[in-house]
Design an enzyme around this catalytic site. Sequence first.
Site, PDB file in Angstrom:
ATOM      1  N   THR B 184      44.125  26.964  63.753  1.00 13.40           N
ATOM      2  CA  THR B 184      45.577  26.781  63.640  1.00 13.40           C
ATOM      3  C   THR B 184      45.947  25.673  64.527  1.00 13.40           C
ATOM      4  O   THR B 184      46.461  25.825  65.622  1.00 13.40           O
ATOM      5  CB  THR B 184      46.496  27.924  64.017  1.00 13.40           C
ATOM      6  OG1 THR B 184      46.164  29.048  63.256  1.00 13.40           O
ATOM      7  CG2 THR B 184      47.953  27.604  63.655  1.00 13.40           C
ATOM      8  N   GLU B 263      44.359  28.870  74.517  1.00 12.78           N
ATOM      9  CA  GLU B 263      44.996  30.091  75.012  1.00 12.78           C
ATOM     10  C   GLU B 263      44.267  30.613  76.241  1.00 12.78           C
ATOM     11  O   GLU B 263      43.097  30.986  76.155  1.00 12.78           O
ATOM     12  CB  GLU B 263      45.055  31.138  73.898  1.00 12.78           C
ATOM     13  CG  GLU B 263      46.087  30.760  72.843  1.00 12.78           C
ATOM     14  CD  GLU B 263      46.120  31.690  71.647  1.00 12.78           C
ATOM     15  OE1 GLU B 263      47.095  31.609  70.888  1.00 12.78           O
ATOM     16  OE2 GLU B 263      45.198  32.488  71.471  1.00 12.78           O
ATOM     17  N   ASN B 387      46.635  37.308  73.342  1.00 12.82           N
ATOM     18  CA  ASN B 387      46.256  37.747  72.007  1.00 12.82           C
ATOM     19  C   ASN B 387      46.346  39.240  71.771  1.00 12.82           C
ATOM     20  O   ASN B 387      46.317  39.688  70.628  1.00 12.82           O
ATOM     21  CB  ASN B 387      44.862  37.234  71.674  1.00 12.82           C
ATOM     22  CG  ASN B 387      44.920  35.761  71.359  1.00 12.82           C
ATOM     23  OD1 ASN B 387      45.533  35.374  70.381  1.00 12.82           O
ATOM     24  ND2 ASN B 387      44.352  34.953  72.232  1.00 12.82           N
TER      25      ASN B 387
END
Lengths: 392, 392
Positions: B184, B263, B387
Amino acid sequence: MYKLIKVDGGVCTAEGFYADGISAGLKPNNVKDMAFVYSDTLCETATAFTTNKMTAAPIRHFKAKGEFQTNFVLINAKNANAMTGKAGIEDIEEILATLPEEVHNPVMSSTGVIGVRLPKEKIIAGARLFDLKKRDANAAAAAIMTTDTFSKQIAYRVELEDGSCFHIGAMAKGAGMINPAMATMLCFITTDAKVDKDEMQNILNDNVKRTFNAASVDGDTSTNDTVMLLSNAKSKVYHKEAFTEALYKIMRFLAREMVRDGEGATKLVTYEVSGAKDDEEAEIVAKALTNSLLVKTALYGEDPNWGRIASTVGASGVEAYEESLKISFEDVCVYDRGELYFDAVMEQKAGEVMKRDSFTIYCDLGIGDGKFTAFGCDLGYEYVKINADYRT
Amino acid sequence: MYKLIKVDGGVCTAEGFYADGISAGLKPNNVKDMAFVYSDTLCETATAFTTNKMTAAPIRHFKAKGEFQTNFVLINAKNANAMTGKAGIEDIEEILATLPEEVHNPVMSSTGVIGVRLPKEKIIAGARLFDLKKRDANAAAAAIMTTDTFSKQIAYRVELEDGSCFHIGAMAKGAGMINPAMATMLCFITTDAKVDKDEMQNILNDNVKRTFNAASVDGDTSTNDTVMLLSNAKSKVYHKEAFTEALYKIMRFLAREMVRDGEGATKLVTYEVSGAKDDEEAEIVAKALTNSLLVKTALYGEDPNWGRIASTVGASGVEAYEESLKISFEDVCVYDRGELYFDAVMEQKAGEVMKRDSFTIYCDLGIGDGKFTAFGCDLGYEYVKINADYRT
């Protein structure tokens, strides 16, 4: 007909097998760190080893021996004896040469840190503490643990119709570097069944694929993975179907226990993939699901984010279509071939399933008959904590 | 000869390009969540899309148009419009039909949650706020962010020997689901170079392999990945070598920025793999290293546990030998074909390297001439935190 009866006793259940665990000072605080498995007669072996090209010294040592029978396995935790070259093999030979005369063709199995020579003197001194007449399966199972939080054992007495019986018992350690294609998992299985060596190897291979190789904690495959089955035939009894079923149950149980005890894991999740083009594609999907970080963190967060499952299926490379895919968390269907929209009620129901310690996610690709079942776990803060400073 | 001069201006640098970001209420607290890129003349496009089979609606919509020129891209964050079937395509058509008449053959690009219909009314209302004469590249780059912690832009003016010039500018978002084979990540590149459409596509393909597809945050490949290059040829100038170099630098910079902003990532690590049997095998190893959880957590813990690197090389399936492998952390060699034992001094030196925000790990397989460079990051508590409850 036959009966499988679960019994205590682990690797000491089968006739003629002995085991114990002692502290050799490899782990701090006198925690048990060395174990043996001994049979008072010679055993045939069946084995499955890691596919990692950086194969650890104990496995290279085993393989170099060619055809042989043994009655002794020495196991140590804390040091993998991997990436240690020829010196690693020489260390093993030196250690095994110090064992008592009852021991024939001994082999070794190691788990722990990679790239450090074995603390040979400590291991030799530790082995002197072994009492070959001890039957302490619990101590052995505890001694082989690394980051495991509980020891893993199981055993069956297999009773045949005519009243005869044989036994199979096992112990294993797992926790980290667990991945399809074997991982730092060690598993030792002992049996007194009178099983043919080649048949035993075939049954083992078949079971490895559906049990240990279908289990993943972190997608890393270790240098030391070993499944070793020792048979001394002492019962003089054999029944193929019963042996196969008992061995499968033992290996499946231990594989699932390893995942349940995966580093930092709080949930054991079974992925039942069906409807794939063929079994191979189902296996690819099931293993991709066990290894997706986004799926694993969603499990940890108890978030029924099925989109991550769909995305992982799509990314796995197999034939798959949005229009034929179906995903369920136990009996709660969350995506049905695009015909169902996920609402608050479904989210709540799926969220309830995810709160369980153990549950199944069903994923039907809606294409063919291919199916495969894999075992995975979640990934939480503890995994990071354990692995960010495992060595220290 | 030519000169590449880094300039401000992002996607608005090239002549005739406009962009802005606004808040349509998709993200809370009036944070920007929708952007456009507009050219006042029609553009040729070159694209690279996700390999995920569950391809999101905007990509299916783009591909279904066949050969076309466009001058408008509408981008939204917070909703991926993936796993939304035909309805997802219809939603796009309905939204794009409301755009002003200056817009020709508009396309859409989305990022965010999978499996939820687009909030169509909000997006249509948001698009009414667009001012096609705005040149606010910063606002556009901010609006496309999801879990990114900083926006990512870069632009070059390319000056040729005869005094003529052209421009290339770009913006991207990344952060999660970043993996070799696209993730993504969205990247929009604008240029006024007079480049041939097919040549532009070839150069883009070649660069994707060495930049975005060599970058991994978490090994998951998203449903929405898009790299889109728009050229309006307004400068009337072109120079193949200069264009290729500028595009490569732009894509490499953005790929590395994405990983740096992965992340929960605290470190950007470059893996330079050499000495493999061929480039393909080097690529397999480099990507395996970027995706190994044990390597990533060791990076996070700043633990020079090179055994995990060796184990990952061995597990990757390529030809590799303990006897020919060499591993270095920058200029600190930690394993040299089994001839060097890791001591406290080396550990301390390697540990110093690992404290840096960004460094290179060299891994020479010592077999052939194959090489590949990949970009990865560490994995820490923040990754889990982000997440485990991304949706909430």
